[in-house]
Design a protein around this motif. Sequence first.
Motif, mmCIF file in Angstrom:
data_model
loop_
_atom_site.group_PDB
_atom_site.id
_atom_site.type_symbol
_atom_site.label_atom_id
_atom_site.label_comp_id
_atom_site.label_asym_id
_atom_site.label_seq_id
_atom_site.Cartn_x
_atom_site.Cartn_y
_atom_site.Cartn_z
ATOM 1 N N HIS A 75 12.548 -3.027 -4.144
ATOM 2 C CA HIS A 75 13.178 -2.857 -5.454
ATOM 3 C C HIS A 75 12.409 -3.631 -6.524
ATOM 4 O O HIS A 75 12.147 -3.111 -7.615
ATOM 5 C CB HIS A 75 14.641 -3.321 -5.385
ATOM 6 C CG HIS A 75 15.354 -3.225 -6.691
ATOM 7 N ND1 HIS A 75 15.727 -2.029 -7.252
ATOM 8 C CD2 HIS A 75 15.737 -4.195 -7.559
ATOM 9 C CE1 HIS A 75 16.318 -2.256 -8.405
ATOM 10 N NE2 HIS A 75 16.338 -3.570 -8.611
ATOM 11 N N THR A 76 12.023 -4.858 -6.232
ATOM 12 C CA THR A 76 11.294 -5.701 -7.180
ATOM 13 C C THR A 76 9.922 -5.113 -7.516
ATOM 14 O O THR A 76 9.546 -5.010 -8.690
ATOM 15 C CB THR A 76 11.131 -7.125 -6.611
ATOM 16 O OG1 THR A 76 12.428 -7.661 -6.331
ATOM 17 C CG2 THR A 76 10.397 -8.032 -7.576
ATOM 18 N N GLY A 92 0.818 -1.211 0.000
ATOM 19 C CA GLY A 92 0.000 0.000 0.000
ATOM 20 C C GLY A 92 0.850 1.259 0.000
ATOM 21 O O GLY A 92 0.557 2.229 -0.700
ATOM 22 N N GLU A 93 1.937 1.247 0.762
ATOM 23 C CA GLU A 93 2.847 2.400 0.815
ATOM 24 C C GLU A 93 3.564 2.598 -0.519
ATOM 25 O O GLU A 93 3.753 3.731 -0.971
ATOM 26 C CB GLU A 93 3.857 2.219 1.941
ATOM 27 C CG GLU A 93 3.240 2.355 3.317
ATOM 28 C CD GLU A 93 4.197 1.991 4.454
ATOM 29 O OE1 GLU A 93 5.365 1.633 4.176
ATOM 30 O OE2 GLU A 93 3.757 2.052 5.612
ATOM 31 N N ILE A 94 3.942 1.508 -1.158
ATOM 32 C CA ILE A 94 4.602 1.612 -2.463
ATOM 33 C C ILE A 94 3.641 2.196 -3.492
ATOM 34 O O ILE A 94 4.001 3.093 -4.254
ATOM 35 C CB ILE A 94 5.131 0.231 -2.908
ATOM 36 C CG1 ILE A 94 6.310 -0.172 -2.020
ATOM 37 C CG2 ILE A 94 5.538 0.251 -4.387
ATOM 38 C CD1 ILE A 94 6.814 -1.574 -2.234
ATOM 39 N N VAL A 95 2.416 1.706 -3.512
ATOM 40 C CA VAL A 95 1.419 2.220 -4.453
ATOM 41 C C VAL A 95 1.153 3.697 -4.194
ATOM 42 O O VAL A 95 1.085 4.505 -5.131
ATOM 43 C CB VAL A 95 0.107 1.398 -4.380
ATOM 44 C CG1 VAL A 95 -1.016 2.084 -5.130
ATOM 45 C CG2 VAL A 95 0.344 -0.003 -4.911
ATOM 46 N N GLU A 96 1.018 4.069 -2.937
ATOM 47 C CA GLU A 96 0.784 5.476 -2.590
ATOM 48 C C GLU A 96 1.936 6.357 -3.080
ATOM 49 O O GLU A 96 1.714 7.435 -3.626
ATOM 50 C CB GLU A 96 0.633 5.607 -1.072
ATOM 51 C CG GLU A 96 0.235 6.996 -0.614
ATOM 52 C CD GLU A 96 0.021 7.045 0.884
ATOM 53 O OE1 GLU A 96 0.561 7.975 1.513
ATOM 54 O OE2 GLU A 96 -0.680 6.166 1.412
ATOM 55 N N SER A 134 6.859 0.276 -12.141
ATOM 56 C CA SER A 134 7.466 1.187 -13.111
ATOM 57 C C SER A 134 7.252 0.672 -14.534
ATOM 58 O O SER A 134 6.899 1.439 -15.441
ATOM 59 C CB SER A 134 8.952 1.330 -12.811
ATOM 60 O OG SER A 134 9.571 2.172 -13.740
ATOM 61 N N ASN A 135 7.451 -0.630 -14.744
ATOM 62 C CA ASN A 135 7.230 -1.213 -16.066
ATOM 63 C C ASN A 135 5.758 -1.181 -16.461
ATOM 64 O O ASN A 135 5.426 -0.936 -17.622
ATOM 65 C CB ASN A 135 7.749 -2.653 -16.117
ATOM 66 C CG ASN A 135 9.249 -2.717 -16.211
ATOM 67 O OD1 ASN A 135 9.910 -1.746 -16.595
ATOM 68 N ND2 ASN A 135 9.817 -3.851 -15.847
#
Length: 72
Positions: A46-47, A10-14, A53-54
């Motif tokens: 990182h993954t 959730g934090e990465i998406v945010e 990103s892709n």
Amino acid sequence: MVVDLKEFCGEIVESFQTTQGKSHQISFSSEGNSTQAGADASLLKHTLDNLLSNAIKYSPEGSSIRFTLGRC
């Protein structure tokens, strides 16, 4: 290290939603109850950063990207 995957993802998406602005809408959902895993948080970040990103790079501008955390 034990990682709470639902919170972590959730934090990465945010973070991506903030940096990508309005070019893409990223929706995150979690299936199942078990959301903890033993993982290297740095490597996992990182993954997942690379995958999102892709997804953004290869999706038409303005499209929606779905990120689902599921059980195997």
